[in-house]
Write an enzyme that holds these catalytic residues in place. Structure first.
Site, PDB file in Angstrom:
ATOM      1  N   ARG A 239      45.120  43.508  46.643  1.00  0.00           N
ATOM      2  CA  ARG A 239      44.632  44.327  47.742  1.00  0.00           C
ATOM      3  C   ARG A 239      45.743  44.467  48.772  1.00  0.00           C
ATOM      4  O   ARG A 239      46.474  43.501  49.046  1.00  0.00           O
ATOM      5  CB  ARG A 239      43.420  43.674  48.418  1.00  0.00           C
ATOM      6  CG  ARG A 239      42.118  43.766  47.629  1.00  0.00           C
ATOM      7  CD  ARG A 239      41.588  45.202  47.528  1.00  0.00           C
ATOM      8  NE  ARG A 239      40.330  45.289  46.813  1.00  0.00           N
ATOM      9  CZ  ARG A 239      40.201  45.468  45.492  1.00  0.00           C
ATOM     10  NH1 ARG A 239      41.282  45.587  44.730  1.00  0.00           N
ATOM     11  NH2 ARG A 239      39.013  45.549  44.952  1.00  0.00           N
ATOM     12  N   GLU A 268      43.917  52.892  52.317  1.00  0.00           N
ATOM     13  CA  GLU A 268      44.067  53.835  51.194  1.00  0.00           C
ATOM     14  C   GLU A 268      43.166  55.039  51.427  1.00  0.00           C
ATOM     15  O   GLU A 268      42.091  54.879  51.999  1.00  0.00           O
ATOM     16  CB  GLU A 268      43.684  53.139  49.882  1.00  0.00           C
ATOM     17  CG  GLU A 268      44.638  52.003  49.547  1.00  0.00           C
ATOM     18  CD  GLU A 268      44.250  51.246  48.267  1.00  0.00           C
ATOM     19  OE1 GLU A 268      43.247  51.630  47.633  1.00  0.00           O
ATOM     20  OE2 GLU A 268      44.939  50.292  47.914  1.00  0.00           O
ATOM     21  N   HIS A 287      46.538  52.912  43.373  1.00  0.00           N
ATOM     22  CA  HIS A 287      45.502  51.931  43.040  1.00  0.00           C
ATOM     23  C   HIS A 287      44.886  52.233  41.659  1.00  0.00           C
ATOM     24  O   HIS A 287      43.698  52.560  41.544  1.00  0.00           O
ATOM     25  CB  HIS A 287      44.416  51.923  44.135  1.00  0.00           C
ATOM     26  CG  HIS A 287      43.602  50.655  44.148  1.00  0.00           C
ATOM     27  ND1 HIS A 287      43.029  50.142  45.286  1.00  0.00           N
ATOM     28  CD2 HIS A 287      43.260  49.803  43.149  1.00  0.00           C
ATOM     29  CE1 HIS A 287      42.362  49.038  44.983  1.00  0.00           C
ATOM     30  NE2 HIS A 287      42.495  48.817  43.687  1.00  0.00           N
TER      31      HIS A 287
HETATM   32  C1  GLV Z   1      40.204  47.136  41.635  1.00  0.00           C
HETATM   33  O1  GLV Z   1      41.025  47.048  42.480  1.00  0.00           O
HETATM   34  C2  GLV Z   1      39.238  46.148  41.342  1.00  0.00           C
HETATM   35  O2  GLV Z   1      39.037  45.234  42.164  1.00  0.00           O
HETATM   36  O3  GLV Z   1      38.600  46.233  40.281  1.00  0.00           O
END
Ligand code: GLV
Length: 323
Positions: A239, A268, A287
């Site tokens: 993250r 984001e 991401h």
């Molecule tokens: C993506 O970032 C997830 O946590 O699955």
């Protein structure tokens, strides 16, 4: 009997919904690329018995207080820092996530990002596209080796262990830091446990796979980057909130560290003007850790199976809380 109402916060394919339609009554935000506006979500949860949400939704206290019928939230992600678990617990709402099904896919991406960053793959591709390749030369787009370099994995959960398996294949000594020791990683993968500062000092690649919590927020700060080698490459697939991005920008710009590969950001989405995007020694991705068609489909099915299991009385398959 009346079917439970499930609100889905993004348009998902009809084929995913079809097998569950006899048991669940779906309502859905009909846009694929645009998150549901907050006011619409607040309105929709008033009647919902269950919600299938993405990490773009902030499932906070206000939301739970607006949802008198809500029994379960199925988050289409393994991370769940977008959900106020305490508020969910107080209202007896079950929260589920999507572990396991995305482990290998996310480790693939982490390793792709590591190799792309160290061998300057994106920069080299841009170089050709810009029409700059006129001659072969000894140090043209020369990057850093991967094989034989030490990888330091911060957060040795399932994804961390999968990254370690790939690192073994590349002949990389493995070091890790985690809240608790992981005998499986030490015995089966040959990983060496280190405290955080020692890992930062030793690793050639520092890979963040650590969840975002109050303890890990901005864990990678100025102090952490100062401790890393000047040749270190920082990779983040967990993250953005675990990084102080201003400190990271500074560290990259001042050559405190060598390069970074980032799949996640503090806020984001980021746009083309984001300072980190402007740096040549940074590879940025939107991401996409778990973004293979196969895995995203499995994640949606797991969300659906969790919802169904809760309403059929079997209990959730992959709960993150136990209200
Ligand atoms: C993506 O970032 C997830 O946590 O699955």
């Amino acid at each position: 009997m009346k079917k439970p109402i499930i609100y889905i916060t993004r348009k998902i394919p009809d084929e995913i919904l079809a097998p569950y339609q006899d048991s669940l009554d779906f309502r859905m935000w009909e846009e694929e690329d645009i998150p549901v506006p907050r006011n619409v979500l607040l309105q929709e949860v008033k009647e919902a018995d269950g919600v299938l949400c993405l990490l773009t939704e902030n499932m906070d206290r206000e939301l739970f207080e607006n949802a008198p019928q809500l029994k379960v939230v199925a988050n289409m992600a393994v991370g769940y820092d977008n959900i106020d678990l305490e508020a969910a617990r107080e209202r007896n709402v079950i929260v589920t996530n999507t572990p396991d099904v995305l482990t290998e896919t996310t480790a693939d991406l982490a390793f792709s990002l590591l190799t792309a960053t160290s061998r300057r793959v994106v920069e080299a591709n841009d170089y050709i596209r810009a029409g700059k390749w006129n001659h072969w030369s000894p140090y043209l787009m020369a990057g850093s080796d991967i094989h034989g370099k030490k990888v330091g994995i911060v957060g040795m959960g399932r994804i961390g262990e999968s990254i370690a398996r790939r690192a073994n294949g590349f002949g990389m000594p493995i070091m890790y830091h985690n809240r608790s020791r992981k005998p499986s990683a030490e015995n089966d993968l040959g990983a060496t446990y280190m405290d955080f500062d020692e890992l930062l000092r030793e690793a050639d690649f520092v890979v963040s796979v650590i969840p975002l919590t109050t303890e890990t927020r901005k864990l990678f700060n100025e102090d952490a980057f100062e401790k890393m080698k000047t040749s270190a490459i920082f990779i983040n697939v967990s993250r953005g909130g675990v990084v102080d991005e201003k400190a990271l920008y500074h560290a990259l710009n001042e050559n405190t560290i060598h390069a970074a590969g980032l799949d996640v950001f503090e806020e984001e989405p980021i746009d083309a003007d984001h300072p980190l995007v402007k740096l040549d020694n940074v590879v940025c991705l939107p991401h996409i850790g778990s973004a293979s068609v196969e895995t995203r489909t499995k994640m949606l099915h797991l969300c659906m199976d969790n919802l169904l299991a809760v309403f059929s009385g079997e209990g959730p398959i992959t709960p993150v809380n136990n209200p």
